[in-house]
Design a protein around this motif. Sequence first.
Motif, PDB file in Angstrom:
ATOM      1  N   VAL A 258       0.862  -1.185   0.000  1.00  0.00           N
ATOM      2  CA  VAL A 258       0.000   0.000   0.000  1.00  0.00           C
ATOM      3  C   VAL A 258       0.898   1.234   0.000  1.00  0.00           C
ATOM      4  N   ALA A 259       0.711   2.092  -0.996  1.00  0.00           N
ATOM      5  CA  ALA A 259       1.529   3.305  -1.121  1.00  0.00           C
ATOM      6  C   ALA A 259       0.644   4.542  -0.979  1.00  0.00           C
ATOM      7  N   VAL A 260       1.205   5.593  -0.373  1.00  0.00           N
ATOM      8  CA  VAL A 260       0.499   6.863  -0.226  1.00  0.00           C
ATOM      9  C   VAL A 260       1.389   7.971  -0.793  1.00  0.00           C
ATOM     10  N   VAL A 261       0.808   8.773  -1.705  1.00  0.00           N
ATOM     11  CA  VAL A 261       1.544   9.851  -2.369  1.00  0.00           C
ATOM     12  C   VAL A 261       0.692  11.111  -2.327  1.00  0.00           C
ATOM     13  N   GLU A 262       1.332  12.280  -2.178  1.00  0.00           N
ATOM     14  CA  GLU A 262       0.595  13.539  -2.221  1.00  0.00           C
ATOM     15  C   GLU A 262       0.023  13.717  -3.627  1.00  0.00           C
ATOM     16  N   THR A 263      -1.290  13.942  -3.713  1.00  0.00           N
ATOM     17  CA  THR A 263      -1.978  13.881  -5.012  1.00  0.00           C
ATOM     18  C   THR A 263      -1.491  14.924  -6.009  1.00  0.00           C
ATOM     19  N   GLY A 264      -1.427  16.194  -5.594  1.00  0.00           N
ATOM     20  CA  GLY A 264      -1.066  17.271  -6.518  1.00  0.00           C
ATOM     21  C   GLY A 264       0.281  17.058  -7.201  1.00  0.00           C
ATOM     22  N   PRO A 265       1.380  16.886  -6.427  1.00  0.00           N
ATOM     23  CA  PRO A 265       2.682  16.631  -7.045  1.00  0.00           C
ATOM     24  C   PRO A 265       2.701  15.354  -7.896  1.00  0.00           C
ATOM     25  N   PHE A 266       1.939  14.347  -7.478  1.00  0.00           N
ATOM     26  CA  PHE A 266       1.875  13.080  -8.223  1.00  0.00           C
ATOM     27  C   PHE A 266       1.260  13.315  -9.606  1.00  0.00           C
ATOM     28  N   SER A 331      -7.367  12.572 -10.566  1.00  0.00           N
ATOM     29  CA  SER A 331      -8.154  13.803 -10.543  1.00  0.00           C
ATOM     30  C   SER A 331      -9.507  13.583  -9.883  1.00  0.00           C
ATOM     31  N   ALA A 332     -10.069  12.387 -10.067  1.00  0.00           N
ATOM     32  CA  ALA A 332     -11.387  12.091  -9.497  1.00  0.00           C
ATOM     33  C   ALA A 332     -11.326  11.861  -7.989  1.00  0.00           C
ATOM     34  N   VAL A 333     -10.164  11.436  -7.483  1.00  0.00           N
ATOM     35  CA  VAL A 333     -10.018  11.152  -6.051  1.00  0.00           C
ATOM     36  C   VAL A 333     -10.351  12.380  -5.216  1.00  0.00           C
ATOM     37  N   ASP A 334      -9.924  13.569  -5.676  1.00  0.00           N
ATOM     38  CA  ASP A 334     -10.301  14.825  -5.035  1.00  0.00           C
ATOM     39  C   ASP A 334      -9.937  14.844  -3.546  1.00  0.00           C
ATOM     40  N   SER A 335      -8.732  14.371  -3.223  1.00  0.00           N
ATOM     41  CA  SER A 335      -8.236  14.378  -1.845  1.00  0.00           C
ATOM     42  C   SER A 335      -6.773  14.809  -1.857  1.00  0.00           C
ATOM     43  N   PRO A 336      -6.265  15.352  -0.729  1.00  0.00           N
ATOM     44  CA  PRO A 336      -4.865  15.787  -0.685  1.00  0.00           C
ATOM     45  C   PRO A 336      -3.868  14.650  -0.923  1.00  0.00           C
ATOM     46  N   PHE A 337      -4.244  13.431  -0.510  1.00  0.00           N
ATOM     47  CA  PHE A 337      -3.343  12.290  -0.690  1.00  0.00           C
ATOM     48  C   PHE A 337      -4.058  11.174  -1.444  1.00  0.00           C
ATOM     49  N   ALA A 338      -3.284  10.448  -2.263  1.00  0.00           N
ATOM     50  CA  ALA A 338      -3.815   9.302  -3.007  1.00  0.00           C
ATOM     51  C   ALA A 338      -3.206   8.031  -2.448  1.00  0.00           C
ATOM     52  N   GLN A 339      -4.041   7.027  -2.260  1.00  0.00           N
ATOM     53  CA  GLN A 339      -3.563   5.719  -1.796  1.00  0.00           C
ATOM     54  C   GLN A 339      -3.708   4.699  -2.911  1.00  0.00           C
TER      55      GLN A 339
END
Length: 376
Positions: A258-266, A331-339
């Motif tokens: 399970v990986a977590v990345v900051e959505t915007g920079p990703f 883009s659809a996740v609409d959260s600060p972080f993506a998992q």
Amino acid sequence: MKIRVERDVLAEAVAWAARSLPARPPMPVLAGLLLKAEEGTLSLSGFDYEVSARVSVEVEAEEEGTVLVSGRLLADICRSLPNRPVEISSDGVRVTVVCGSSRFTLHTLPVEEYPALPEMPSATGTVPADVFASAVAQVAIAAGRDDTLPVLTGVRIEIEGDTVTLAATDRYRFAVREFLWKPESPDASAVALVPAKTLWDTAKSLSGGETVALALSGSGAGEGLIGIEGSGRRTTTRLLEGDLPKYRTLFPTEFASVAVVETGPFVEAVKRVALVAERNTPVRLSFEEGVVTLEAGSSDDAQAVERLDAQLEGEPISIAFNPGFLLEGLSAVDSPFAQLSFTTSTKPALLSGKPAQDAEADEAYKYLIMPVRLSG
């Protein structure tokens, strides 16, 4: 008919009603907008036997009446009028539109040849307009665009009590969103497959209001239809036949990594790296503790490599995705972080959002994306 109405009110209503008119109508009258003035209200309706649209606005009505005129022409005229009150009057086979010093005369179409709009099914429940628009947008991205497989071009709406579940797939990804709503009956239960494009356009156009009412009917009036209503606007559309594959078993519940990345920079990194990804070639992601490496291109052509901070639990993994599908999901996740949750590099990965790096993932929206197999 003789009415008077504010220019902006009229232009907005005409544009909304005319947006669903067919580009190549099978019958000339289907290119028309039906204008009906009665009791201080002007209703504008369009219909192409698949989708109907109706909007009502308040007007000053000197004479009531019904006329049918070219919808796209009326929309073009209203959009270009000066910001003054508009007078619309009919006289036999002509309609006159007067605004300030501008005057247009339009020929009418035969009202008696215009088909009756379908009856709206009885209301099933209501949901805040912004919630509905957001949920539809998150799911409709995954719907197919191949009309030879009509079932995959739809969004499945499943209603069970106070929960609505939307789902869509094009075989390469699967998007599912759940939200709460207010049903008319506590034991409400219904399933419908709605054309994704119509649903998306309608939800977006109603997002400025407070609530949206959904109306589904299994039998009787409105059978095979869904009705969507809000802010004085009403749309009905025919349902698609068939159903999506049983999708709940497709979503894995146990993961090796399970990986977590900051959505915007990703998102920005994927966009940059994808610049060298030729048509139908993937972006490769390699997750290790503390970092994800993004790569695209080949040694024979342009290449790109970028590294980002990432939190990883479990085994390191390398996996590749279609960059367009990955970006739409992020883009659809609409959260600060993506998992991103993985089982193996050849099985679908689950994408969800997180409000914070150490928070629980948001289970309301899930986006399952198939990886691209890498040669060698």
